[in-house]
Design a protein around this motif. Sequence first.
Motif, PDB file in Angstrom:
ATOM      1  N   ASP A 179      -8.284  11.716  15.175  1.00  0.00           N
ATOM      2  CA  ASP A 179      -8.973  10.978  16.231  1.00  0.00           C
ATOM      3  C   ASP A 179      -8.348  11.367  17.563  1.00  0.00           C
ATOM      4  O   ASP A 179      -7.347  10.789  17.989  1.00  0.00           O
ATOM      5  CB  ASP A 179      -8.845   9.468  15.994  1.00  0.00           C
ATOM      6  CG  ASP A 179      -9.701   8.663  16.964  1.00  0.00           C
ATOM      7  OD1 ASP A 179     -10.321   9.273  17.857  1.00  0.00           O
ATOM      8  OD2 ASP A 179      -9.738   7.431  16.826  1.00  0.00           O
ATOM      9  N   ARG A 187     -19.067  12.251   9.045  1.00  0.00           N
ATOM     10  CA  ARG A 187     -19.811  11.042   9.424  1.00  0.00           C
ATOM     11  C   ARG A 187     -18.943  10.112  10.263  1.00  0.00           C
ATOM     12  O   ARG A 187     -19.401   9.541  11.252  1.00  0.00           O
ATOM     13  CB  ARG A 187     -20.295  10.297   8.175  1.00  0.00           C
ATOM     14  CG  ARG A 187     -21.495  10.905   7.498  1.00  0.00           C
ATOM     15  CD  ARG A 187     -22.036   9.989   6.401  1.00  0.00           C
ATOM     16  NE  ARG A 187     -22.694  10.783   5.381  1.00  0.00           N
ATOM     17  CZ  ARG A 187     -22.174  11.093   4.203  1.00  0.00           C
ATOM     18  NH1 ARG A 187     -20.972  10.638   3.878  1.00  0.00           N
ATOM     19  NH2 ARG A 187     -22.841  11.833   3.341  1.00  0.00           N
ATOM     20  N   LEU A 188     -17.697   9.959   9.849  1.00  0.00           N
ATOM     21  CA  LEU A 188     -16.779   9.098  10.592  1.00  0.00           C
ATOM     22  C   LEU A 188     -16.534   9.649  11.997  1.00  0.00           C
ATOM     23  O   LEU A 188     -16.527   8.898  12.980  1.00  0.00           O
ATOM     24  CB  LEU A 188     -15.457   8.976   9.825  1.00  0.00           C
ATOM     25  CG  LEU A 188     -14.356   8.135  10.475  1.00  0.00           C
ATOM     26  CD1 LEU A 188     -14.859   6.726  10.792  1.00  0.00           C
ATOM     27  CD2 LEU A 188     -13.127   8.082   9.581  1.00  0.00           C
ATOM     28  N   GLN A 195     -19.683   9.085  14.030  1.00  0.00           N
ATOM     29  CA  GLN A 195     -19.860   7.662  14.317  1.00  0.00           C
ATOM     30  C   GLN A 195     -18.924   7.216  15.436  1.00  0.00           C
ATOM     31  O   GLN A 195     -19.299   6.406  16.291  1.00  0.00           O
ATOM     32  CB  GLN A 195     -19.612   6.840  13.055  1.00  0.00           C
ATOM     33  CG  GLN A 195     -19.900   5.343  13.230  1.00  0.00           C
ATOM     34  CD  GLN A 195     -21.348   5.081  13.608  1.00  0.00           C
ATOM     35  OE1 GLN A 195     -22.266   5.478  12.881  1.00  0.00           O
ATOM     36  NE2 GLN A 195     -21.567   4.425  14.753  1.00  0.00           N
ATOM     37  N   ARG A 196     -17.705   7.744  15.442  1.00  0.00           N
ATOM     38  CA  ARG A 196     -16.793   7.445  16.541  1.00  0.00           C
ATOM     39  C   ARG A 196     -17.387   7.906  17.872  1.00  0.00           C
ATOM     40  O   ARG A 196     -17.279   7.207  18.891  1.00  0.00           O
ATOM     41  CB  ARG A 196     -15.458   8.155  16.330  1.00  0.00           C
ATOM     42  CG  ARG A 196     -14.561   7.600  15.244  1.00  0.00           C
ATOM     43  CD  ARG A 196     -13.373   8.535  15.108  1.00  0.00           C
ATOM     44  NE  ARG A 196     -12.479   8.167  14.035  1.00  0.00           N
ATOM     45  CZ  ARG A 196     -11.566   8.997  13.523  1.00  0.00           C
ATOM     46  NH1 ARG A 196     -11.471  10.232  13.993  1.00  0.00           N
ATOM     47  NH2 ARG A 196     -10.790   8.584  12.555  1.00  0.00           N
TER      48      ARG A 196
END
Length: 207
Positions: A87, A144-145, A148-149
């Motif tokens: 992230d 996907r994560l 989505q972030r």
Amino acid sequence: MTQVDEADVKPRLGRKRDESRDPEILDAALDVLAETGYDGMTIDMVAARAKAGKATLYRRWSSKEDLVIDAVARMKSGDLNLSSPPDTGTLRGDLVAMVKSPTLKNAEHRLKVMAGIMSMIARNPELAAAAQAALIEPRAAANRLIFQRAIDRGEIPADADLEMLSTLGAAIVNFRSLMLQQPVDRDFMIRTIDQVVLPAAGLRPNA
């Protein structure tokens, strides 16, 4: 006096199967599969690679097909921390951070395994499901994560197609490797991110 059945007092013959060797055997099966493909692979080859007796393999797997299904399913547990993708605060930063040397080496091996089982996937739904779960879904879930972030940050549109975006890069890589028989390196992966994936997500290439 009650007569005791002879079978009740005789010890059972045969040794208990040693399951501790299963991971080693499955890894050997994946290596052989990547090298020869499903049609060229034999139980003898796997036994030799794992330094195990052929009878040991047949006690655990009744056929080459069963062995391959378990071997492919095992690949899911060896993925590189895809449950917690990086992230960095930006979509491009996250996608680029996923392109690491160990990841590329792992991906190359997976592509070879995928190529090796292509002849069987259409004929065996169980193998197709194992391949989907082990070779495709872990990376797609991580993507996907990441996307989505980006939606949550307002970086890309809220109606972005997560399913399409999560598999777009992998589809290009698979086509280049399996169909065009061309290498996939870090530079190619980053060009794919900048020139295809980010524009498909609604970002300009220079964003």
